[in-house]
Enzyme design. Sequence first.
Site, PDB file in Angstrom:
ATOM      1  N   HIS A  81       3.150 -16.616  -8.210  1.00  0.00           N
ATOM      2  CA  HIS A  81       1.895 -17.372  -8.080  1.00  0.00           C
ATOM      3  C   HIS A  81       1.306 -17.675  -9.470  1.00  0.00           C
ATOM      4  O   HIS A  81       0.990 -18.831  -9.784  1.00  0.00           O
ATOM      5  CB  HIS A  81       0.912 -16.550  -7.237  1.00  0.00           C
ATOM      6  CG  HIS A  81      -0.407 -17.214  -7.002  1.00  0.00           C
ATOM      7  ND1 HIS A  81      -0.698 -17.900  -5.847  1.00  0.00           N
ATOM      8  CD2 HIS A  81      -1.515 -17.300  -7.775  1.00  0.00           C
ATOM      9  CE1 HIS A  81      -1.932 -18.380  -5.917  1.00  0.00           C
ATOM     10  NE2 HIS A  81      -2.458 -18.025  -7.094  1.00  0.00           N
ATOM     11  N   GLU A  82       1.193 -16.659 -10.292  1.00  0.00           N
ATOM     12  CA  GLU A  82       0.593 -16.865 -11.625  1.00  0.00           C
ATOM     13  C   GLU A  82       1.505 -17.715 -12.512  1.00  0.00           C
ATOM     14  O   GLU A  82       1.026 -18.474 -13.358  1.00  0.00           O
ATOM     15  CB  GLU A  82       0.281 -15.519 -12.290  1.00  0.00           C
ATOM     16  CG  GLU A  82      -0.701 -14.632 -11.530  1.00  0.00           C
ATOM     17  CD  GLU A  82      -1.992 -15.334 -11.123  1.00  0.00           C
ATOM     18  OE1 GLU A  82      -2.402 -16.288 -11.822  1.00  0.00           O
ATOM     19  OE2 GLU A  82      -2.578 -14.949 -10.091  1.00  0.00           O
ATOM     20  N   HIS A 102       0.598 -21.259 -11.876  1.00  0.00           N
ATOM     21  CA  HIS A 102      -0.568 -21.652 -12.694  1.00  0.00           C
ATOM     22  C   HIS A 102      -0.156 -21.855 -14.162  1.00  0.00           C
ATOM     23  O   HIS A 102      -0.543 -22.830 -14.809  1.00  0.00           O
ATOM     24  CB  HIS A 102      -1.639 -20.555 -12.641  1.00  0.00           C
ATOM     25  CG  HIS A 102      -2.425 -20.505 -11.360  1.00  0.00           C
ATOM     26  ND1 HIS A 102      -3.133 -21.588 -10.895  1.00  0.00           N
ATOM     27  CD2 HIS A 102      -2.637 -19.496 -10.474  1.00  0.00           C
ATOM     28  CE1 HIS A 102      -3.764 -21.243  -9.755  1.00  0.00           C
ATOM     29  NE2 HIS A 102      -3.464 -19.981  -9.484  1.00  0.00           N
ATOM     30  N   GLU A 111      -4.229 -24.639  -7.884  1.00  0.00           N
ATOM     31  CA  GLU A 111      -3.759 -23.787  -6.785  1.00  0.00           C
ATOM     32  C   GLU A 111      -2.575 -24.428  -6.066  1.00  0.00           C
ATOM     33  O   GLU A 111      -1.728 -23.718  -5.520  1.00  0.00           O
ATOM     34  CB  GLU A 111      -4.924 -23.529  -5.817  1.00  0.00           C
ATOM     35  CG  GLU A 111      -4.684 -22.409  -4.836  1.00  0.00           C
ATOM     36  CD  GLU A 111      -4.753 -21.000  -5.436  1.00  0.00           C
ATOM     37  OE1 GLU A 111      -5.065 -20.846  -6.641  1.00  0.00           O
ATOM     38  OE2 GLU A 111      -4.472 -20.048  -4.686  1.00  0.00           O
TER      39      GLU A 111
END
Lengths: 491, 491
Positions: free
Chosen positions: B256-257, B260, B286
């Site tokens: 997830h990070e 980003h 997101e």
Amino acid sequence: MTALTDLFTYQKDTEALGQIAGRLGWDQETMMPRGAADQRGEEMAAIESVLHARRTDPRIGDWLAAAEGESLSEVDAAQLRHIRRSFERASRVPADLASELARVTSVAQGHWAEARGKDDFASFAPVLARVVALRQQEGQALANGGDTYDALLEDYEPGATAVQLEAMFAEMRPRLVELRGKVLEKPAPAGLSGTFGEAEQMAFTAKLALAFGYDLSRGRIDMAVHPFSSGSGSDVRITTRTSATDPFNCFYSTIHEVGHACYEQNIDAGYALTPLGGGVSMGVHESQSRIYENQLGRSRAFTGWMFEEMKTAFGDIGVADADAFYAAVNRVQKDFIRTESDELQYNLHIMLRFDLERALISGDLPVADLESAWNTRFKADFGYDVPKASLGCLQDVHWSLGLFGYFATYSLGNVYAGCLSNALRADVPDLDTALAAGNTAPATTWLRDKVQRHGGLYEPREVITQACGAAPTAAPLLDYIEAKFSEIYGL
Amino acid sequence: MTALTDLFTYQKDTEALGQIAGRLGWDQETMMPRGAADQRGEEMAAIESVLHARRTDPRIGDWLAAAEGESLSEVDAAQLRHIRRSFERASRVPADLASELARVTSVAQGHWAEARGKDDFASFAPVLARVVALRQQEGQALANGGDTYDALLEDYEPGATAVQLEAMFAEMRPRLVELRGKVLEKPAPAGLSGTFGEAEQMAFTAKLALAFGYDLSRGRIDMAVHPFSSGSGSDVRITTRTSATDPFNCFYSTIHEVGHACYEQNIDAGYALTPLGGGVSMGVHESQSRIYENQLGRSRAFTGWMFEEMKTAFGDIGVADADAFYAAVNRVQKDFIRTESDELQYNLHIMLRFDLERALISGDLPVADLESAWNTRFKADFGYDVPKASLGCLQDVHWSLGLFGYFATYSLGNVYAGCLSNALRADVPDLDTALAAGNTAPATTWLRDKVQRHGGLYEPREVITQACGAAPTAAPLLDYIEAKFSEIYGL
């Protein structure tokens, strides 16, 4: 007292931004991804530009003028003294000269590294000549009619003068040169041998840091190419490095940086984020790092404890007993590099640089002649020839950064450490009993009380004089060095 | 074009200072000694104060007025659009309101943590009421006669409106509630079992980060209590955390990070340290983290590769084959916590918060009634009772920080990810062949080209619309979720 309040409120933000800039420097040497260097340059330039604007804000002059007329406490008067000095110095340097200096020195560092890699001083000389010329201009602007070199010195050691330092070095040089000659005629003691893993060295280094009172709840230890200490108040970080064959490099770098860091950590908490909240000068700072490293850390008593601890941590380390360990810690060798030098030879490296840089700034020594001047002087003091520039005049980064006036503070720190050590031992006669048990508290508590807690409250010489009960001279350091090495080398 | 040049030069330093503030935040969560918290607060306040003064400097208005009359390139016009938006928003909020909000929210976070620890919403309600009242005032100042909630939303998702989001959620809610009911009637698949050491998890997490294209020469991975991504340009760092019993927590947080971080790393390098040099909105950000994490990272194809890699790294992990592993990765369970939720239930958590916070800001819901309103709504959407406030309305930090308008961007990101995934699979039909070999490049290259490289060049909906060839709707996400979980659960 509105002017005072306004000034202090303003100053607090400036100090906080200064801490941020320092932490960015720490990050750059420890954590920053290698691809981020260019962006970091822009970030540093942005915060330095904010800091410069804040330090030269004309409102500071107005606030100072209004506040200085008031009846002030000792602490407030000291705050104003620092702020006025910083304001006047920042205001005297024309903005275009300041930015040209920043630009030229940031590029010069790269040229220096390249020239050092090739052992080619000639390729660096024109760049260095430009740095020297700019610092001459800056020094003249700062001196306001006074001595140019003294004006540069003032940035690192307020109140010190070249004439004072010259007299100090004149006292030191013959005694050190003579002792050096005698010691190097004797066989060198054996060094360590054994297996010194990186993780084990870092664990041992943390143990040493704690033994010297470093507060890890307000600091941290990381690895970096060059050991340093960074930050003030409640965030004072140190770095160290490991060497598979030379664990003393790691351990004594750590103790040295812990000396710097404990000075910052032990300043009166009420001074945090004010001009009093940092070490008062480079010389006083170095006195703390050097007394931790040398007079305490390299003492017979402390090394006795350390010998046993190292055997427990690393097994066989190749020396038979505490005496041999003490000799290994204090081994004097023929070498060229200042940063790897022992207590005996270190100050010879400094006085060489002091004389040469004064001649550069006065114009008596053309930059083109620096290498031959260096090599001639080295031969005179050390007795043998410099084989290449990377072991000679290209070994230190300082001049490429424009740091003229900085080197002398290292020796000043050693001299101060000599005086402090004498006074400490007079006040704490059974110090060695504690050190032999790895307990530095009697020494570090004394130093905190006499020197560290005051931060910038007193002027550099004043704080040392108060701590020692007499004005500092080189004699205690020279007596200590002569006694110590005569005993180790059986002179 | 002097005004444009002056404005851009000025803006570059502001952006650089913003990066510094972000890096201080990273340091605080990863490296800062625990005793440095108070001093860090002062440092953050100092740099935020510098940033606020720069963002509201009246010269910006003059430069904008002069530059906007010129004929501008697409890029320059986009830069000015961002600068004008930021300048007008910063200028509309009275300085005393801004500083009161900063003061109150910094204190409120501590009250929230304490109340959550005691499961006592009532003790937090008065503090939250003060935050709500201040944000209402700020929203009114920003709205300039328009809708207050939309004005707050604008900070996170420029151009989005509550009415749009309401329609989006109205489409999503019944389909997700129905699917959730059906899935939870089925037996839950088994989870993992085995030994998952911290060092081994961090090594595996680095492997996953590289597999998704994270550039470690311009970033780094550290441990922190909460996973996050931080920074733009060539210094984009991520954090993750490990769990001895739940390695998916670590691995999917990392992916997830990395989504980003790759968005930031892949922005056109020419936009660095300009308003175009960061992700354009929270929603688009997101969308990248969620498509990396879910549509790619939790796909059957990628989990097939990951299953084999995990067996190699950890030995027996307690699931028999790739099918069982895929089911474990996508397990749906009854739970209360948004951040631990699966793809199916996640958006139900968001729409609950969206409706409640709109009612708080409009004044329709008194803060004192928040807990009962939360619990009633939770029962309606999830089917069971919230046992305590820490599992209910006190679980998220956001509202204590004044972040009203933020939650909806999480769902908007999911919706955008659904649209992007459809378009990606249409353009790259053999995507699963690559994913099954652990090769994400066909997907991440497509995302870089269609979305990431543009940074702030286009408005949020515009960049998604261009990438997908059609305006975003919730349908692709809902179709994807229904197909995926029907297949796993045999509906």
